[in-house]
Design an enzyme around this catalytic site. Structure first.
Site, PDB file in Angstrom:
ATOM      1  N   CYS A 179      44.284  -2.847  92.009  1.00 44.85           N
ATOM      2  CA  CYS A 179      44.108  -1.837  93.045  1.00 44.85           C
ATOM      3  C   CYS A 179      44.384  -0.460  92.495  1.00 44.85           C
ATOM      4  O   CYS A 179      44.765  -0.297  91.350  1.00 44.85           O
ATOM      5  CB  CYS A 179      45.038  -2.107  94.212  1.00 44.85           C
ATOM      6  SG  CYS A 179      46.746  -2.009  93.711  1.00 44.85           S
ATOM      7  N   CYS A 184      47.604   0.229  90.817  1.00 42.89           N
ATOM      8  CA  CYS A 184      47.737  -0.298  89.458  1.00 42.89           C
ATOM      9  C   CYS A 184      47.164   0.704  88.469  1.00 42.89           C
ATOM     10  O   CYS A 184      47.724   0.917  87.394  1.00 42.89           O
ATOM     11  CB  CYS A 184      46.947  -1.598  89.293  1.00 42.89           C
ATOM     12  SG  CYS A 184      47.270  -2.806  90.545  1.00 42.89           S
ATOM     13  N   ASP A 235      13.416  25.261  81.586  1.00 44.49           N
ATOM     14  CA  ASP A 235      12.913  25.951  80.422  1.00 44.49           C
ATOM     15  C   ASP A 235      11.435  25.578  80.322  1.00 44.49           C
ATOM     16  O   ASP A 235      11.029  24.527  80.795  1.00 44.49           O
ATOM     17  CB  ASP A 235      13.690  25.456  79.193  1.00 44.49           C
ATOM     18  CG  ASP A 235      13.155  26.047  77.929  1.00 44.49           C
ATOM     19  OD1 ASP A 235      12.933  27.269  77.927  1.00 44.49           O
ATOM     20  OD2 ASP A 235      12.956  25.307  76.950  1.00 44.49           O
ATOM     21  N   ASP A 266      15.844  21.813  76.214  1.00 41.35           N
ATOM     22  CA  ASP A 266      15.709  20.846  75.129  1.00 41.35           C
ATOM     23  C   ASP A 266      17.049  20.514  74.473  1.00 41.35           C
ATOM     24  O   ASP A 266      17.113  19.694  73.580  1.00 41.35           O
ATOM     25  CB  ASP A 266      14.703  21.327  74.088  1.00 41.35           C
ATOM     26  CG  ASP A 266      15.154  22.616  73.417  1.00 41.35           C
ATOM     27  OD1 ASP A 266      16.325  22.996  73.595  1.00 41.35           O
ATOM     28  OD2 ASP A 266      14.340  23.235  72.723  1.00 41.35           O
ATOM     29  N   ASP A 307      18.968  25.708  74.156  1.00 39.42           N
ATOM     30  CA  ASP A 307      19.447  26.030  75.495  1.00 39.42           C
ATOM     31  C   ASP A 307      20.900  25.640  75.721  1.00 39.42           C
ATOM     32  O   ASP A 307      21.382  25.716  76.849  1.00 39.42           O
ATOM     33  CB  ASP A 307      18.579  25.306  76.531  1.00 39.42           C
ATOM     34  CG  ASP A 307      17.124  25.676  76.395  1.00 39.42           C
ATOM     35  OD1 ASP A 307      16.858  26.838  76.055  1.00 39.42           O
ATOM     36  OD2 ASP A 307      16.259  24.819  76.636  1.00 39.42           O
TER      37      ASP A 307
END
Lengths: 41, 752
Positions: free
Chosen positions: B21, B24, B434, B632, B636
């Site tokens: 859970c 934990c 782009d 790309d 960029d």
């Protein structure tokens, strides 16, 4: 008399839970470096 | 890329068992952080793997986790650990089923026995029998639920409380009370001499059942990774010292030559040395069409050779291959937590102790104001509160959905780096694209062929005859077009390239020229018949190339960086998703406008220098948009980093995966709407899960505490609480699995 003991016992238990899991010195809070002030302002 | 991934190798992965859970998760992460040298710690509940970053001894990490109450061992190679984990899961599933059968069996037997032989009340006649049955129950509880008790104890020692704590307290209280009733019935009023041994056994049985079902459903969510793992070839046909031998793929070394026949999978990454073929890369890129490959081309492990026999040289082997990196990336993302998941963690860390307080408070209220027998009611209500409050559904809500969502995205060729990107992608309101390589193919292609005579085939044959001698990218476009249209190049002689003007040669004794307008007009050729066509080409962002034989104009060929066939459709899908689309390009305004109009882009910025892209992203963010940048991934990179979500787009596998938060393995823009749709579906799924889990707990606790009792006289039984608790985690897991059926609006004919 029994009633008083049961109620007193319950309150002590609750206080113990708070102390064990939330007390500032408990290891949980020491390791909890992400939010160190969450439980003890 | 490889170096960077290797540096991340200071991470240690641990397979953890016993974590069930959200509490934990927190306990384990804290235990790892407390080890010296650990800088980051992360536990993923969905695949039970903990990852610690920094400089720490792996064994001390495992020890730290063990002392926190869980068993852990170091995963040597997370890529191959999957097989071990499958076997472990299967064994654990079987164990859980056996334990469930034993504990449910005892619980049901006790219930039937109780109903058939005068109830569950302790009388002097059956006191000894109950004592024996109580002992039996304890044995069964320890055998089938021992892991709950040891987990609860270990957590308790560390001032922690988790799901185990609640189960241990709940079943322990029921058993202890029943034992007191059995041993000293006189200490209690006659009405209260009721035993609850069957409740303890049944609750443990039901929770084991829930965990077994959960385990099975978890296995299904990691199918995306399994599918990727299955792509790996087991052996390779290696040519060493002129001899061919089948070797296990692990033994392939860099520089080995490998033979691959049609229909076989490629075992490692490499470069083709001999032979031509077509390779199906759809498993990595999502690109449905096999890609032509010739000597010198890169090929990737896991792809399928569909056509010819090739020999290639291994360049990347083992964990360095693109496939291995993708697997690593997907796994990492599947294990990461989006912001929304951290909220659940914070809540559950205070949740369990709070529940314990509520349980005690409930008991006191029942004792003081409840009807008789008070002691029975207070015990039942407190036990039920403890059992129903287990936050296991809360802990599973986020990781299960993230795991399925990230896997789903990978199926569509979108590799998501972290859960945060998954969450952010759903909120996007503006996508900045782009131009070159993103909206367009990124390499010039022939868009127009116009012959004065009308015979375009003839025109292409002649143009290709000239251009086949040239190295220019425009020439390559024309030769490719000719090949595609089966136009065989004419035998042009005396070829000559004139830089910046065009090419010329002689064909059947006549001079032929192919080049720009200025050059041909200077040579005295009248191009006025082609003026309209040339204008059209220019307006559509193309470069017109004129062909003349002697002084006669033959036609014009338009070469442009063609817009990808599906760009417009993908942009329409973005609009449908309510996202604004903007283009940034270094081109002049006419070209930019032409492309924007053709593809339906809302807005564009032309003549943008690469370094200005990040500034534009920042500007749009300040205007209140949640911005995605699609580029790309290399030029960029700053803009990708500045955006809320950066998409790196790449055809094939040569993409800079690390520069963006989402990498589109397929060159198509469709990946962006796919990612957005999947992300929205995943976040919706997480919301449903969290809502369900919260509602369940917020409603369940007061009902268990007995708020309905004064009105309708309803007090929930602890057994029902156990069943409801198991059901809640099964529901969350099932809902997350529902996401596997999700399909994006990708038009048919696309992939997958």
């Amino acid at each position: 008399m029994t009633s008083l003991m049961v109620n007193f016992g319950g309150l002590v238990l609750m206080a113990a839970i708070v102390a064990w899991f939330w007390w500032p010195g408990s290891s949980k809070n020491q390791a909890d470096n992400s939010e160190p002030s969450q439980h003890h302002h | 890329m490889t170096d960077r991934l290797h540096n991340a190798g200071t991470q240690v992965h641990l397979a953890v068992s016993g974590a069930s859970c959200a509490s934990c998760v927190r306990t384990i992460e804290q235990a790892l952080l407390s080890v010296e040298g650990v800088t980051t710690a992360h536990m993923n509940l969905a695949d039970s793997v903990a990852t610690a970053g920094g400089q720490a001894d792996p064994d001390s990490l495992a020890k730290a986790v063990s002392s926190a109450g869980y068993s852990a061992h170091v995963l040597e190679d997370p890529d191959t650990a999957q097989d071990n984990k499958d076997a472990e899961d299967k064994a654990r599933y079987r164990t859980l089923l056996i334990k469930m059968t034993v504990s449910l069996g005892l619980g049901i037997a006790l219930m039937v026995w109780g109903m058939g032989f005068g109830g569950m009340m302790v009388t002097p006649a059956n006191q000894l029998t109950w004592l024996v049955l109580g002992g039996l129950t304890l044995v069964v509880m320890i055998f089938t639920g021992g892991h709950f008790y040891s987990g609860a104890w270990k957590a308790f020692r560390h001032h922690n409380a988790n799901m185990d704590t609640l189960i241990a307290l709940g079943t322990g209280t029921a058993w202890l009370y029943s034992m007191v009733v059995t041993i000293i019935p006189g200490a209690l009023p006659e009405m209260a001499r009721h035993v609850y041994f069957e409740a303890s056994a049944m609750i443990i049985g039901l929770i084991n059942l829930g965990q077994a079902l959960e385990l099975r459903a978890k296995g299904k969510t990691s199918e995306a990774v399994k599918r990727l793992l299955d792509l790996r070839a087991k052996t390779a046909r290696v040519i060493r010292d002129g001899e061919e031998q089948d070797l296990p793929v692990e033994q392939v070394r860099k520089g080995d030559h490998i033979r691959v026949r049609p229909g076989e999978k490629l075992p490692v990454d490499g470069v083709i040395a001999e032979g031509e073929t077509r390779i199906d890369e759809s498993m990595l890129t999502g690109e449905p069409m096999p890609v032509s490959k010739k000597p010198g081309d890169d090929v990737s492990a896991g792809t399928l050779n569909t056509h010819g026999a090739i020999i290639y040289e291994a360049t990347r082997v083992g964990s360095e291959t693109a496939l291995a990196q993708i697997i690593r990336l997907v796994k990492k993302a599947q294990g990461s937590k989006p912001e929304i998941g951290r909220l659940a963690d914070r809540i559950s860390s205070v949740f369990v102790p709070s529940v314990m307080l509520i349980a005690v408070l409930t008991a006191l209220v029942w004792y003081n104001v409840g009807p008789g027998p008070e002691i029975v009611h207070m015990m039942v209500a407190a036990t039920t509160v403890l059992i129903i409050a287990c936050p296991c559904a809360l802990g599973l809500a986020t990781p299960m959905s993230v795991m399925v969502g990230v896997g789903k995205a990978a199926e569509y060729g979108a590799l998501i780096r972290q859960g945060d990107a998954l969450q952010a992608a759903g909120k996007l309101s503006l996508v900045i694209l782009d131009k070159t390589g993103t909206i367009t193919e990124g390499h010039p292609a022939v868009t127009h062929v116009h012959a004065v005579s009308g015979d375009q085939h003839r025109l292409l044959c002649l143009a290709a005859g000239l251009e086949q001698h040239s190295e220019h990218p425009l020439a390559e476009a024309i030769v490719t077009q000719a090949r595609e249209e089966n136009a065989s190049p004419d035998a042009v002689e005396q070829f000559e390239a004139l830089n910046g003007q065009g090419v010329q040669g002689t064909f059947n004794g006549t001079v032929v020229r192919l080049g720009n307008r200025r050059w041909l007009e200077a040579a005295g050729i009248d191009l006025s018949v082609l003026a309209d066509e040339a204008e059209t080409i220019a307006r559509q962002a193309g470069t017109p190339l004129f062909l003349a034989e002697g002084d006669r104009a033959l036609g014009v060929i338009g070469v442009a960086d063609a817009i990808k066939a599906d760009s417009a459709a993908a942009i329409r899908r973005l609009h449908d998703a309510g996202v604004r689309v903007m283009m940034v390009t270094g081109d002049v305004e006419t070209t930019a406008r032409a492309i924007a109009e053709k593809t339906g882009i809302d807005d564009f910025r032309s003549s943008v220098l690469p370094e200005d892209k990040a500034r534009i992203v920042e500007e749009m963010r300040q205007q209140g948009y949640v911005v995605a940048m699609v580029g790309d991934g290399i030029n960029d990179a700053p803009a990708l980093a500045a955006a809320d979500v950066g998409f790196a787009i790449g055809t094939g596998t040569d993409v800079a995966i690390e520069s963006a938060s989402i990498t589109l393995m397929r060159g198509s823009l469709h990946g962006v709407p796919d990612a957005i749709e999947i992300s929205r579906a995943t976040i919706r799924n997480i919301h449903q899960n969290l809502f369900g889990a919260f509602i369940y707990n917020t409603l369940g606790i007061p009902i268990a505490a007995g708020v309905l009792y004064p009105v309708w006289g309803i007090l929930m039984s602890p057994i029902l609480a156990g069943a409801a608790m198991s059901l809640s985690s099964v529901t969350v897991v099932t809902n997350a699995n529902r996401l596997r059926l999700f399909k994006t609006t990708l038009p048919k004919g696309g992939n997958p």
